[in-house]
Motif scaffolding. Sequence first.
Motif, mmCIF file in Angstrom:
data_model
loop_
_atom_site.group_PDB
_atom_site.id
_atom_site.type_symbol
_atom_site.label_atom_id
_atom_site.label_comp_id
_atom_site.label_asym_id
_atom_site.label_seq_id
_atom_site.Cartn_x
_atom_site.Cartn_y
_atom_site.Cartn_z
ATOM 1 N N ALA A 86 0.840 -1.204 0.000
ATOM 2 C CA ALA A 86 0.000 0.000 0.000
ATOM 3 C C ALA A 86 0.875 1.253 0.000
ATOM 4 O O ALA A 86 0.590 2.217 -0.716
ATOM 5 C CB ALA A 86 -0.936 -0.010 1.207
ATOM 6 N N GLY A 87 1.927 1.231 0.811
ATOM 7 C CA GLY A 87 2.845 2.369 0.858
ATOM 8 C C GLY A 87 3.545 2.594 -0.469
ATOM 9 O O GLY A 87 3.683 3.731 -0.932
ATOM 10 N N LEU A 88 3.960 1.513 -1.100
ATOM 11 C CA LEU A 88 4.623 1.618 -2.402
ATOM 12 C C LEU A 88 3.681 2.241 -3.424
ATOM 13 O O LEU A 88 4.055 3.172 -4.147
ATOM 14 C CB LEU A 88 5.079 0.233 -2.868
ATOM 15 N N TYR A 89 2.469 1.745 -3.470
ATOM 16 C CA TYR A 89 1.490 2.287 -4.417
ATOM 17 C C TYR A 89 1.248 3.782 -4.160
ATOM 18 O O TYR A 89 1.257 4.586 -5.090
ATOM 19 C CB TYR A 89 0.175 1.508 -4.319
ATOM 20 N N ALA A 90 1.032 4.135 -2.901
ATOM 21 C CA ALA A 90 0.758 5.536 -2.552
ATOM 22 C C ALA A 90 1.952 6.432 -2.871
ATOM 23 O O ALA A 90 1.786 7.523 -3.430
ATOM 24 C CB ALA A 90 0.388 5.644 -1.076
ATOM 25 N N LEU A 91 3.146 5.969 -2.537
ATOM 26 C CA LEU A 91 4.337 6.787 -2.761
ATOM 27 C C LEU A 91 4.602 7.020 -4.248
ATOM 28 O O LEU A 91 5.004 8.110 -4.654
ATOM 29 C CB LEU A 91 5.557 6.131 -2.107
ATOM 30 N N VAL A 92 4.368 6.000 -5.057
ATOM 31 C CA VAL A 92 4.621 6.136 -6.497
ATOM 32 C C VAL A 92 3.459 6.859 -7.182
ATOM 33 O O VAL A 92 3.668 7.822 -7.925
ATOM 34 C CB VAL A 92 4.861 4.750 -7.143
ATOM 35 N N PRO A 103 10.271 1.660 -2.700
ATOM 36 C CA PRO A 103 10.210 0.433 -1.893
ATOM 37 C C PRO A 103 10.972 0.555 -0.573
ATOM 38 O O PRO A 103 10.549 -0.002 0.446
ATOM 39 C CB PRO A 103 10.849 -0.631 -2.788
ATOM 40 N N LEU A 104 12.072 1.285 -0.576
ATOM 41 C CA LEU A 104 12.834 1.454 0.665
ATOM 42 C C LEU A 104 12.060 2.302 1.680
ATOM 43 O O LEU A 104 12.024 1.989 2.864
ATOM 44 C CB LEU A 104 14.190 2.103 0.368
ATOM 45 N N VAL A 105 11.429 3.369 1.204
ATOM 46 C CA VAL A 105 10.633 4.226 2.081
ATOM 47 C C VAL A 105 9.437 3.450 2.615
ATOM 48 O O VAL A 105 9.111 3.521 3.809
ATOM 49 C CB VAL A 105 10.186 5.509 1.346
ATOM 50 N N ALA A 106 8.790 2.684 1.748
ATOM 51 C CA ALA A 106 7.639 1.884 2.170
ATOM 52 C C ALA A 106 8.055 0.839 3.197
ATOM 53 O O ALA A 106 7.334 0.582 4.167
ATOM 54 C CB ALA A 106 6.991 1.217 0.963
ATOM 55 N N ALA A 107 9.232 0.239 3.016
ATOM 56 C CA ALA A 107 9.724 -0.754 3.979
ATOM 57 C C ALA A 107 9.970 -0.113 5.333
ATOM 58 O O ALA A 107 9.633 -0.687 6.375
ATOM 59 C CB ALA A 107 10.997 -1.413 3.454
ATOM 60 N N LEU A 108 10.540 1.070 5.335
ATOM 61 C CA LEU A 108 10.763 1.776 6.605
ATOM 62 C C LEU A 108 9.441 2.118 7.286
ATOM 63 O O LEU A 108 9.312 2.002 8.502
ATOM 64 C CB LEU A 108 11.583 3.045 6.378
ATOM 65 N N ALA A 109 8.456 2.510 6.493
ATOM 66 C CA ALA A 109 7.150 2.864 7.055
ATOM 67 C C ALA A 109 6.444 1.653 7.644
ATOM 68 O O ALA A 109 5.634 1.793 8.572
ATOM 69 C CB ALA A 109 6.278 3.501 5.979
#
Length: 142
Positions: A86-92, A103-109
């Motif tokens: 979900a984070g990856l989709y939202a961030l991109v 993906p790195l930001v989403a993993a941290l979140a």
Amino acid sequence: MSRREQLGQVLRFALVGVVNTGTFYALYLLMHAWMPYFAAYTAAFVLAMVGSFFMNTYFTYRTRPTWKKFLLFPLTNVTNYVVQSAGLYALVSWAGLDTRIAPLVAALAAIPFTFLLSRRILVPGAARDAGPEPARSGPSRL
């Protein structure tokens, strides 16, 4: 639980994550040499998840493993996947972040969600300890 103890758990959780990621990747590379990539990926994922369970049980939360905890532990991986996806989709899609960084930001979140769920599964009474003290009726037990 004191803030210092909580911080210690978070730091140990992060360390286990780093070790587990390295273990997963090493197992994947080792097995991929003699089996198809997806079979190697799946086997490495399962073995790393079992290793993560024991590292988090003994090292991060310093509690005893049980079959119930072991069977519930994969929920942490499902949660991690859902939050990261979900984070990856939202961030991109919404924030326009580069697909190589997102993906790195989403993993941290996802770390706080995974930490809280793993703590709830592996530490008896963790949910009770995290919230306000429940009202007691009658004599207290030690």
